[in-house]
Design an enzyme around this catalytic site. Structure first.
Site, PDB file in Angstrom:
ATOM      1  N   ALA A  39      17.613  -5.803  15.128  1.00 65.50           N
ATOM      2  CA  ALA A  39      17.534  -7.212  15.557  1.00 65.50           C
ATOM      3  C   ALA A  39      16.544  -7.970  14.674  1.00 65.50           C
ATOM      4  CB  ALA A  39      17.121  -7.294  17.022  1.00 65.50           C
ATOM      5  N   SER A  40      15.415  -7.331  14.338  1.00 64.42           N
ATOM      6  CA  SER A  40      14.417  -8.014  13.500  1.00 64.42           C
ATOM      7  C   SER A  40      14.991  -8.312  12.122  1.00 64.42           C
ATOM      8  CB  SER A  40      13.129  -7.186  13.399  1.00 64.42           C
ATOM      9  OG  SER A  40      13.301  -6.046  12.579  1.00 64.42           O
ATOM     10  N   LYS A  41      15.790  -7.389  11.601  1.00 65.80           N
ATOM     11  CA  LYS A  41      16.350  -7.583  10.253  1.00 65.80           C
ATOM     12  C   LYS A  41      17.552  -8.544  10.288  1.00 65.80           C
ATOM     13  CE  LYS A  41      13.506  -4.903   7.944  1.00 65.80           C
ATOM     14  NZ  LYS A  41      12.544  -5.467   6.983  1.00 65.80           N
ATOM     15  N   SER A  97      15.215  -7.101   3.629  1.00 67.91           N
ATOM     16  CA  SER A  97      15.916  -6.859   4.893  1.00 67.91           C
ATOM     17  C   SER A  97      16.221  -5.366   4.951  1.00 67.91           C
ATOM     18  CB  SER A  97      17.166  -7.732   4.942  1.00 67.91           C
ATOM     19  OG  SER A  97      17.956  -7.441   6.056  1.00 67.91           O
ATOM     20  N   TYR A 150      14.682  -2.860  15.716  1.00 70.23           N
ATOM     21  CA  TYR A 150      14.505  -2.923  14.258  1.00 70.23           C
ATOM     22  C   TYR A 150      15.671  -3.703  13.649  1.00 70.23           C
ATOM     23  CZ  TYR A 150      14.241  -1.518   9.382  1.00 70.23           C
ATOM     24  OH  TYR A 150      14.173  -1.546   8.007  1.00 70.23           O
ATOM     25  N   SER A 194       0.827  -1.221   0.000  1.00 76.44           N
ATOM     26  CA  SER A 194       0.000   0.000   0.000  1.00 76.44           C
ATOM     27  C   SER A 194       0.853   1.260   0.000  1.00 76.44           C
ATOM     28  CB  SER A 194      -0.911   0.002   1.239  1.00 76.44           C
ATOM     29  OG  SER A 194      -0.113   0.005   2.419  1.00 76.44           O
TER      30      SER A 194
HETATM   31  P1  NDP Z   1       6.227   2.105   4.297  1.00 74.97           P
HETATM   32  O1  NDP Z   1       5.862   2.512   5.685  1.00 74.97           O
HETATM   33  O2  NDP Z   1       6.099   3.078   3.190  1.00 74.97           O
HETATM   34  O3  NDP Z   1       5.403   0.771   3.903  1.00 74.97           O
HETATM   35  C1  NDP Z   1       5.241  -0.278   4.819  1.00 74.97           C
HETATM   36  C2  NDP Z   1       4.256  -1.301   4.275  1.00 74.97           C
HETATM   37  O4  NDP Z   1       4.188  -2.383   5.211  1.00 74.97           O
HETATM   38  C3  NDP Z   1       2.849  -0.751   4.130  1.00 74.97           C
HETATM   39  O5  NDP Z   1       2.325  -1.162   2.890  1.00 74.97           O
HETATM   40  C4  NDP Z   1       2.077  -1.397   5.286  1.00 74.97           C
HETATM   41  O6  NDP Z   1       0.764  -1.736   4.850  1.00 74.97           O
HETATM   42  C5  NDP Z   1       2.844  -2.690   5.496  1.00 74.97           C
HETATM   43  N1  NDP Z   1       2.693  -3.216   6.855  1.00 74.97           N
HETATM   44  C6  NDP Z   1       3.152  -2.722   8.015  1.00 74.97           C
HETATM   45  N2  NDP Z   1       2.811  -3.514   9.032  1.00 74.97           N
HETATM   46  C7  NDP Z   1       2.118  -4.557   8.503  1.00 74.97           C
HETATM   47  C8  NDP Z   1       1.471  -5.725   9.025  1.00 74.97           C
HETATM   48  N3  NDP Z   1       1.452  -6.022  10.336  1.00 74.97           N
HETATM   49  N4  NDP Z   1       0.872  -6.589   8.172  1.00 74.97           N
HETATM   50  C9  NDP Z   1       0.838  -6.329   6.856  1.00 74.97           C
HETATM   51  N5  NDP Z   1       1.406  -5.230   6.291  1.00 74.97           N
HETATM   52  C10 NDP Z   1       2.024  -4.361   7.112  1.00 74.97           C
HETATM   53  O7  NDP Z   1       7.733   1.599   4.421  1.00 74.97           O
HETATM   54  P2  NDP Z   1       8.796   1.040   3.351  1.00 74.97           P
HETATM   55  O8  NDP Z   1       8.186   0.861   2.033  1.00 74.97           O
HETATM   56  O9  NDP Z   1      10.000   1.863   3.462  1.00 74.97           O
HETATM   57  O10 NDP Z   1       9.132  -0.355   4.041  1.00 74.97           O
HETATM   58  C11 NDP Z   1       9.023  -1.591   3.371  1.00 74.97           C
HETATM   59  C12 NDP Z   1      10.110  -2.521   3.856  1.00 74.97           C
HETATM   60  O11 NDP Z   1      11.374  -1.996   3.493  1.00 74.97           O
HETATM   61  C13 NDP Z   1      10.136  -2.721   5.375  1.00 74.97           C
HETATM   62  O12 NDP Z   1      10.362  -4.090   5.663  1.00 74.97           O
HETATM   63  C14 NDP Z   1      11.329  -1.879   5.802  1.00 74.97           C
HETATM   64  O13 NDP Z   1      11.926  -2.367   6.975  1.00 74.97           O
HETATM   65  C15 NDP Z   1      12.238  -2.037   4.595  1.00 74.97           C
HETATM   66  N6  NDP Z   1      13.271  -1.011   4.461  1.00 74.97           N
HETATM   67  C16 NDP Z   1      12.942   0.309   4.262  1.00 74.97           C
HETATM   68  C17 NDP Z   1      13.944   1.248   4.141  1.00 74.97           C
HETATM   69  C18 NDP Z   1      13.664   2.694   3.917  1.00 74.97           C
HETATM   70  O14 NDP Z   1      14.580   3.510   4.011  1.00 74.97           O
HETATM   71  N7  NDP Z   1      12.470   3.087   3.606  1.00 74.97           N
HETATM   72  C19 NDP Z   1      15.357   0.881   4.243  1.00 74.97           C
HETATM   73  C20 NDP Z   1      15.577  -0.515   4.461  1.00 74.97           C
HETATM   74  C21 NDP Z   1      14.574  -1.416   4.546  1.00 74.97           C
HETATM   75  P3  NDP Z   1      -0.616  -1.372   5.593  1.00 74.97           P
HETATM   76  O15 NDP Z   1      -0.309  -0.342   6.664  1.00 74.97           O
HETATM   77  O16 NDP Z   1      -1.493  -0.850   4.489  1.00 74.97           O
HETATM   78  O17 NDP Z   1      -1.074  -2.672   6.126  1.00 74.97           O
END
Ligand code: NDP
Length: 280
Positions: free
Chosen positions: A155-157, A139, A153, A18
């Site tokens: 630790a989770s990754k 990750s 965070y 999303s």
């Molecule tokens: P956003 O906050 O833009 O997107 C996060 C997404 O995760 C949303 O679509 C949200 O969907 C979904 N989400 C969160 N919790 C849940 C849940 N319990 N069940 C299902 N869906 C969930 O963040 P990013 O796009 O940046 O993050 C995506 C991934 O990339 C993450 O794993 C993050 O750790 C990783 N990442 C991001 C970085 C960055 O700089 N942005 C760097 C390194 C890694 P909804 O709320 O609609 O359910």
């Protein structure tokens, strides 16, 4: 693996589609003709038909077993297969280790680690029966370099890294590939969605340092690259006959830091990290 299969015949599940990285990946692959199912906790059930070139959005909360199984079953019922899973859903908790309650720590692991595990466990029987599949776990460079005041965070990754490396070997005989994408800072919803530990604030013994570190972290995130860079990388991985164990993407200085961590003596690397985050 999916390299032999045409995009229209390739069924892709991307969690957390999303916003941010997941949304960019889902839209990019859907526009390239892949059959993409994205997920969000807020998607309607049953899903509404997508516009052309858009993913089908399914409801899924990765913290709930039945929600994950339900979405995977729906895809298999609709398409008869599941070729690619991108475990992307996640968020970050900020706070000193001492200030982070066990409940807060569990909620971080519940989404970022157990969420990945749940989706893998639901998808693997389908992929084994097909004799092929690809799992891409998102990750972070924070899963390579532990970040102060984001310890849970990281630790989770780190946990996702361990899970992925082991799973990769376990499923090799079944024709299933598993790989990691380790993004550096990208400009997404991640910064606004970050949760601060309840004990965060001026009364914390760590307040001065934690606030300063998080300001640096959040400035880096807001100046980070576009999430579409991950989408392009993902498409390349989908076309690869034998994906590598891990791929890094994001600002060059952060990717360099990950390389240096593997080369420099630990104390020297830690000194540089403390300097960067202005921790005395
Ligand atoms: P956003 O906050 O833009 O997107 C996060 C997404 O995760 C949303 O679509 C949200 O969907 C979904 N989400 C969160 N919790 C849940 C849940 N319990 N069940 C299902 N869906 C969930 O963040 P990013 O796009 O940046 O993050 C995506 C991934 O990339 C993450 O794993 C993050 O750790 C990783 N990442 C991001 C970085 C960055 O700089 N942005 C760097 C390194 C890694 P909804 O709320 O609609 O359910």
């Amino acid at each position: 693996m999916t390299s032999n299969r045409r995009p229209e015949e390739t069924v892709v599940l991307i969690t957390g589609a999303s916003s941010g990285i997941g949304k960019a990946c889902a839209e990019h692959l859907a526009q390239r003709g892949y059959r993409v199912f994205g997920t969000s906790r807020r998607a309607p059930f049953p899903p509404t038909p997508p516009l052309p070139g858009q993913p089908v959005m399914l409801q899924m909360d990765v913290t709930r077993d039945e929600s994950v199984q339900h979405a995977v079953d729906f895809i298999v019922r609709e398409t008869g297969r599941l070729d690619v899973v991108v475990n992307n859903a996640g968020f970050g908790i900020a706070g000193a280790v001492e200030d982070t309650s066990i409940e807060e720590a569990k909620s971080q692991l519940e989404t970022n680690f157990f969420g990945v595990l749940r989706v893998c466990r639901a998808a693997l029987p389908v992929m084994r029966a097909q004799g092929e599949g690809l799992i891409v776990n998102i990750s972070s460079l924070g899963g390579v370099i532990a970040l102060p005041f984001q310890a849970l965070y990281s630790a989770s990754k780190f946990a996702v890294e361990g899970l992925t490396e082991a799973l990769r070997l376990e499923v090799r005989p079944f024709g299933i590939h598993v790989t990691l994408i380790e993004p550096g800072d990208l400009h997404t919803g991640f910064t606004d969605h970050r949760v601060r530990a309840a004990a965060w604030g001026p009364t914390s013994a760590y307040a001065r340092y934690a606030e300063r570190v998080l300001q640096i972290v959040e400035a880096d995130e807001r100046n980070g690259g576009a999430p579409e860079t991950v989408a392009l990388l993902l498409e390349r991985i989908l076309r690869s006959p034998n994906p590598a164990p891990r791929y890094q993407v994001g600002p060059a200085f952060q990717r360099l830091a990950a390389v240096l961590k593997g080369i420099l003596p630990d104390r020297l690397f830690e000194w540089a990290l403390a300097k960067y985050y202005r921790i005395p």
